[in-house]
Design a protein around this motif. Structure first.
Motif, PDB file in Angstrom:
ATOM      1  N   THR A  43       0.827  -1.202   0.000  1.00 51.52           N
ATOM      2  CA  THR A  43       0.000   0.000   0.000  1.00 51.52           C
ATOM      3  C   THR A  43       0.863   1.254   0.000  1.00 51.52           C
ATOM      4  OG1 THR A  43      -1.706  -1.204   1.221  1.00 51.52           O
ATOM      5  CG2 THR A  43      -1.831   1.204   1.252  1.00 51.52           C
ATOM      6  N   SER A  57       0.850   4.092  -2.997  1.00 47.41           N
ATOM      7  CA  SER A  57       0.461   5.474  -2.731  1.00 47.41           C
ATOM      8  C   SER A  57       1.556   6.457  -3.129  1.00 47.41           C
ATOM      9  CB  SER A  57       0.126   5.635  -1.245  1.00 47.41           C
ATOM     10  OG  SER A  57      -0.180   6.974  -0.945  1.00 47.41           O
ATOM     11  N   THR A  97       2.163   6.651  -6.917  1.00 49.54           N
ATOM     12  CA  THR A  97       1.076   7.338  -7.611  1.00 49.54           C
ATOM     13  C   THR A  97       1.050   8.822  -7.232  1.00 49.54           C
ATOM     14  OG1 THR A  97      -0.137   5.245  -7.309  1.00 49.54           O
ATOM     15  CG2 THR A  97      -1.365   7.025  -8.265  1.00 49.54           C
ATOM     16  N   LEU A 157       0.498  10.194  -4.345  1.00 56.30           N
ATOM     17  CA  LEU A 157      -0.590  10.538  -3.436  1.00 56.30           C
ATOM     18  C   LEU A 157      -0.074  10.806  -2.029  1.00 56.30           C
ATOM     19  CD1 LEU A 157      -3.191   7.838  -4.560  1.00 56.30           C
ATOM     20  CD2 LEU A 157      -3.052  10.226  -5.292  1.00 56.30           C
ATOM     21  N   SER A 158       1.169  10.438  -1.763  1.00 56.01           N
ATOM     22  CA  SER A 158       1.809  10.697  -0.474  1.00 56.01           C
ATOM     23  C   SER A 158       3.312  10.711  -0.699  1.00 56.01           C
ATOM     24  CB  SER A 158       1.415   9.633   0.563  1.00 56.01           C
ATOM     25  OG  SER A 158       1.858   8.355   0.152  1.00 56.01           O
ATOM     26  N   GLU A 172      -5.519   5.986   5.745  1.00 55.98           N
ATOM     27  CA  GLU A 172      -5.488   7.256   5.021  1.00 55.98           C
ATOM     28  C   GLU A 172      -4.915   7.074   3.617  1.00 55.98           C
ATOM     29  OE1 GLU A 172      -5.638  11.136   3.745  1.00 55.98           O
ATOM     30  OE2 GLU A 172      -6.727  10.128   5.374  1.00 55.98           O
ATOM     31  N   LEU A 173      -3.879   6.275   3.489  1.00 56.42           N
ATOM     32  CA  LEU A 173      -3.340   6.000   2.150  1.00 56.42           C
ATOM     33  C   LEU A 173      -4.394   5.308   1.290  1.00 56.42           C
ATOM     34  CD1 LEU A 173       0.325   4.777   2.844  1.00 56.42           C
ATOM     35  CD2 LEU A 173      -0.546   7.114   2.557  1.00 56.42           C
ATOM     36  N   ALA A 174      -5.161   4.411   1.898  1.00 58.94           N
ATOM     37  CA  ALA A 174      -6.208   3.709   1.156  1.00 58.94           C
ATOM     38  C   ALA A 174      -7.288   4.682   0.687  1.00 58.94           C
ATOM     39  CB  ALA A 174      -6.826   2.618   2.027  1.00 58.94           C
ATOM     40  N   ARG A 225      -6.919   7.764  -0.108  1.00 53.80           N
ATOM     41  CA  ARG A 225      -6.387   8.504  -1.250  1.00 53.80           C
ATOM     42  C   ARG A 225      -6.336   7.622  -2.501  1.00 53.80           C
ATOM     43  NH1 ARG A 225      -1.218  11.673   1.610  1.00 53.80           N
ATOM     44  NH2 ARG A 225      -2.397  12.479   3.416  1.00 53.80           N
ATOM     45  N   LEU A 226      -5.964   6.403  -2.326  1.00 51.32           N
ATOM     46  CA  LEU A 226      -5.939   5.486  -3.476  1.00 51.32           C
ATOM     47  C   LEU A 226      -7.338   5.263  -4.029  1.00 51.32           C
ATOM     48  CD1 LEU A 226      -3.352   2.893  -2.114  1.00 51.32           C
ATOM     49  CD2 LEU A 226      -3.073   4.238  -4.203  1.00 51.32           C
ATOM     50  N   GLN A 247      -4.354   0.979  -6.684  1.00 50.50           N
ATOM     51  CA  GLN A 247      -4.148   0.013  -5.599  1.00 50.50           C
ATOM     52  C   GLN A 247      -4.044  -1.401  -6.152  1.00 50.50           C
ATOM     53  OE1 GLN A 247      -7.217   0.158  -2.594  1.00 50.50           O
ATOM     54  NE2 GLN A 247      -5.885  -0.692  -1.013  1.00 50.50           N
ATOM     55  N   ALA A 269      -5.853  -2.316   2.124  1.00 48.63           N
ATOM     56  CA  ALA A 269      -4.616  -1.603   2.464  1.00 48.63           C
ATOM     57  C   ALA A 269      -3.860  -2.270   3.593  1.00 48.63           C
ATOM     58  CB  ALA A 269      -4.941  -0.161   2.831  1.00 48.63           C
TER      59      ALA A 269
END
Length: 741
Positions: free
Chosen positions: A422, A426, A429, A431-432, A478-480, A482-483, A496, A548
């Motif tokens: 995960t 993230s 991509t 996203l973090s 939180e990462l999930a 965003r994904l 993901q 995640a």
């Protein structure tokens, strides 16, 4: 006027000479036929016995001589699967046409059972049911779709043959077993002798020889049988038993697979599973033919000729290290015992822990060095007397499933050991980031649904390194989120799931023996799973959050997790796990080196990888690490991740995945203990023990690299942790744990 009458006809008188010639010819003909009939009478009556004996003495029989299969060796040449001589008892079908006719009977055709409902329909049929009622209803549905048992209408076909009835009694088997084998033999190869007893005892062989006239059609055939020297006799199991597979006479289905079984013919012995099947084309030799003159009872007369002679199969050398395999199986059993005694919360017992798997693999090449699965079985008992009954018990033991290789075909929710997937998805991509600090709180709300953290008393902002080391669930929730937000509604962009597949989840690994694909869920999978159920067939934020942290629909095998952690350790190469190393002639000459290319190179930012490695190091080194106690005092640096996976209604599953040495990784090891509770207890201890053997911990003054003549720098951080937390493998601790003084 009176007419004149013609004179009457008068026959011409025959000459005396002609009459004499006819008489002489008749006499000669009578004499010749008399001589001919007399001669026939002499042959059939006076000389019958002599000529019958001569005819019997001149019979010639052609006997197939089975070629020995090649051996299966470990990386250093130790025999894992060898051969031993044996005697089989076969039956010549041509000696009793009545048995052939009766045993060839086929059962009447039956209509096919209804197909098993798909997952969506099955969920609909089970809707509203829970617990035992749900399980009973599901079992009923599945039983309705199971094929009906075959009616053995041929049973009783050999009971009029006194030789077969007597032989079955002497061999200690039911006559029905002989009848089944004759029936299958007639379907496969009607003119080939049928093997009735695979590994006959010497007393039975001697009895059949001494009483040959009573056993018409029964022949003694020399056979080469498989032998398994790597046995743990105290537990009645074999080492690596699930890997080798089984052999047997070729079936009609086998004959339809020329790629797997090139050049095979009816009556050949082939591999049906495992390594025996995967490398059958090399292990299988070429049978020979023995031509021998026999008397009426089948006893040989004179010298036999062997043309052509049998050609033994070639040996297959594996990457497996039998010494490390023994250590891995013992480590797994020990880890299961520790989990059962203290794997639960606050050291509580996990009484249901009793099954698991452990994989040890080279992080650079994918070579499997050890692969353990428990419960196991004794492959020696699958051959010879009692084999059928033993195999029946193994197949019937669905709860323990000792024949299942849990390392390759056991599919489980991975829990927290999946979290690095995960994180990479993230960050890759965009996203973090590695350094971004995200709140690690007691819960996180996503789309109105509250998801709790494993630790409920935490409330701080942490970066990726700490999130991995502390295994903070809410960080990855939180990462999930965003994904999920980055997932397109039409399914064209699913970062993901795409990163799961890049790391080999949801696909076969390329292993020598076909393995399970597991499940890498995405929107399409949910549509297939739930069909037209508009409420449940959509990919939701809840699916993303559960995936995640390795829960929900995600299912993996221990071998897939080993490949993933090897990619982290080696810099992003997804290796092909394999057992085959090379093919050899019986004398040792190498015929072919087996090469396994990496599946792909995965483009991962080196800084991201290094941060994740640092987090994995923190799991075993930081005072707050989830496996710090398991590796306290261990002199070889280990980086890894614990996992505690939920699988209701069962107890939690325990995982540990790690690699060593940290400075220059060689081996990755993954352990899972079914219903073993917390991964930092039993599973982690299993990995520690197998690494201890691999790196000679405690056997040399300084630990050494695996299969290399080089020392390993001591990991003083883990050694100091041992002074603070206590080394679980110190003599006093071990004695206390095992009930010693």
């Amino acid at each position: 006027m009176l007419s004149e009458q013609p004179p009457a006809f008068e026959p011409r008188p025959q000459s005396v000479a002609l009459t004499l010639r006819v008489a002489v010819l008749g006499a000669v003909a009578v004499l010749l036929f008399s001589v001919l009939f007399f001669r026939l009478w002499v042959l059939q009556v006076l000389s019958a016995e002599r000529y019958q004996g001569a005819a019997a003495a001149s019979q010639e029989r052609t006997v197939r001589v089975q070629a020995p299969r090649g051996r299966i060796l470990d990386a250093d040449g130790s025999i894992l699967v060898g051969n031993r001589p044996g005697d089989a008892l076969t039956f010549d079908l041509t000696t009793d046409p009545a048995v052939v006719r009766a045993c060839a009977e086929e059962p009447p055709a039956r209509p096919a059972p209804p197909p098993l409902p798909d997952e969506a329909e099955l969920r609909r049929l089970l809707k509203g049911l829970k617990g035992a009622a749900r399980r009973a209803r599901e079992a009923e549905i599945r039983a309705r779709s199971a094929p009906a048992p075959v009616r053995r209408v041929w049973r009783g076909c050999a009971r009029q043959n006194e030789a077969l009835v007597s032989l079955a009694r002497l061999a200690g088997v039911h006559i029905g077993r002989f009848e089944d084998r004759i029936h299958e033999g007639l379907r496969r190869a009607p003119f080939e002798p049928v093997t009735l007893v695979d590994d006959a005892e010497r007393t039975l062989i001697f009895y059949v020889k001494e009483n040959g006239s009573r056993f018409r059609g029964v022949r003694i055939a020399k056979r080469t049988l498989r032998d398994y020297p790597a046995i743990e006799r105290s537990l009645d199991v074999g080492y690596a038993a699930q890997l080798f597979g089984s052999i047997g006479e070729v079936t009609t289905d086998d004959l339809a697979e020329p790629e797997t079984y090139p050049g095979v013919a009816a009556g050949d012995v082939v591999g049906h599973s495992g390594i025996e099947r995967a490398y059958d084309r090399w292990l299988r030799g070429r049978d020979g033919t023995l031509n021998v003159a026999v008397d009426a009872q089948g006893n040989p007369l004179g010298r036999a000729t062997l043309v052509p002679a049998p050609v033994p199969g070639r040996d297959v050398r594996l990457t497996l290290d039998i010494e490390l395999q023994v250590a891995a199986e013992r480590a797994l059993r020990k880890g299961i015992r520790i989990a059962r005694e203290s794997g639960g919360p606050d050291g509580s017992a996990m009484p249901a822990a009793g099954r698991g798997a452990l994989v040890v693999m080279d992080v650079r090449t994918g070579a499997i060095r050890a692969m353990a699965s428990w419960p196991s079985f004794n492959p020696v008992k699958t051959i010879g007397k009692g084999a059928d009954a033993y195999l029946s018990r193994l197949f019937a033991d669905e709860e323990r499933a000792p024949l299942l290789n849990r390392a390759t075909d056991g599919i489980y929710p991975p829990g927290s050991i999946f979290k690095p997937v995960t994180a990479i998805a993230s960050i890759s991509t965009r996203l973090s980031t590695v350094v971004e600090e995200i709140k690690c709180g007691p819960f996180l709300d996503v789309d109105g649904q509250r998801y709790k953290n494993f630790e409920t008393d935490t409330n701080s902002f942490i970066s990726l390194r700490s999130a991995v080391a502390q295994s903070c669930n809410t960080y990855f929730y939180e990462l999930a989120r965003r994904l999920y937000d980055a997932t397109s509604k039409d399914g064209t962009a699913q970062p993901q799931a795409e990163w799961m597949r890049r790391f080999g989840f949801g696909e076969r690994s390329g292993f020598d023996i076909p393995d399970s694909t597991g499940i890498a869920p995405d929107a399409e999978y949910k549509r297939e799973l739930f069909g037209d159920d508009a409420i449940n067939n959509r990919w939701t934020s809840g699916d993303a959050v559960n995936a995640a942290i390795g829960q929900g629909l995600v299912q993996v095998t221990p071998l897939q997790m080993a490949s993933f952690y090897a990619a982290i350790a080696n810099g992003g190469t997804l290796v092909t796990p394999h057992l085959g190393q090379q093919i050899e002639e019986p004398g040792g000459d190498v015929v072919r080196e087996l090469r396994f290319k990496a599946r792909r190179e995965i483009d991962i930012d080196p800084f991201v990888l290094e941060t994740i490695r640092s987090g994995l190091r923190g799991v075993t080194h930081d005072l707050s690490g989830t496996a710090v106690r398991a590796f306290a005092g261990f002199p070889v640096g280990v980086a890894g991740k614990t996992g505690t996976a939920q699988k209701p209604p069962l107890d939690d599953y325990a995982w540990f995945a790690g690699y060593a040495p940290i400075e220059s990784p060689q081996l990755v090891a993954v352990a899972v203990v079914e219903q073993g509770g917390f991964g930092g207890v039993g599973a982690a201890r299993a990995v520690r023990d197998v690494f201890a053997h691999a790196f000679a911990v405690g056997r040399d003054d300084v630990p050494r690299r695996y299969r290399e003549d080089a020392g390993i720098p001591l990991d003083f951080s883990q050694i100091i942790n041992g002074e603070q937390f206590g080394d679980p493998e110190a003599p006093a601790a071990v004695a206390a744990a095992t009930g010693g003084g």
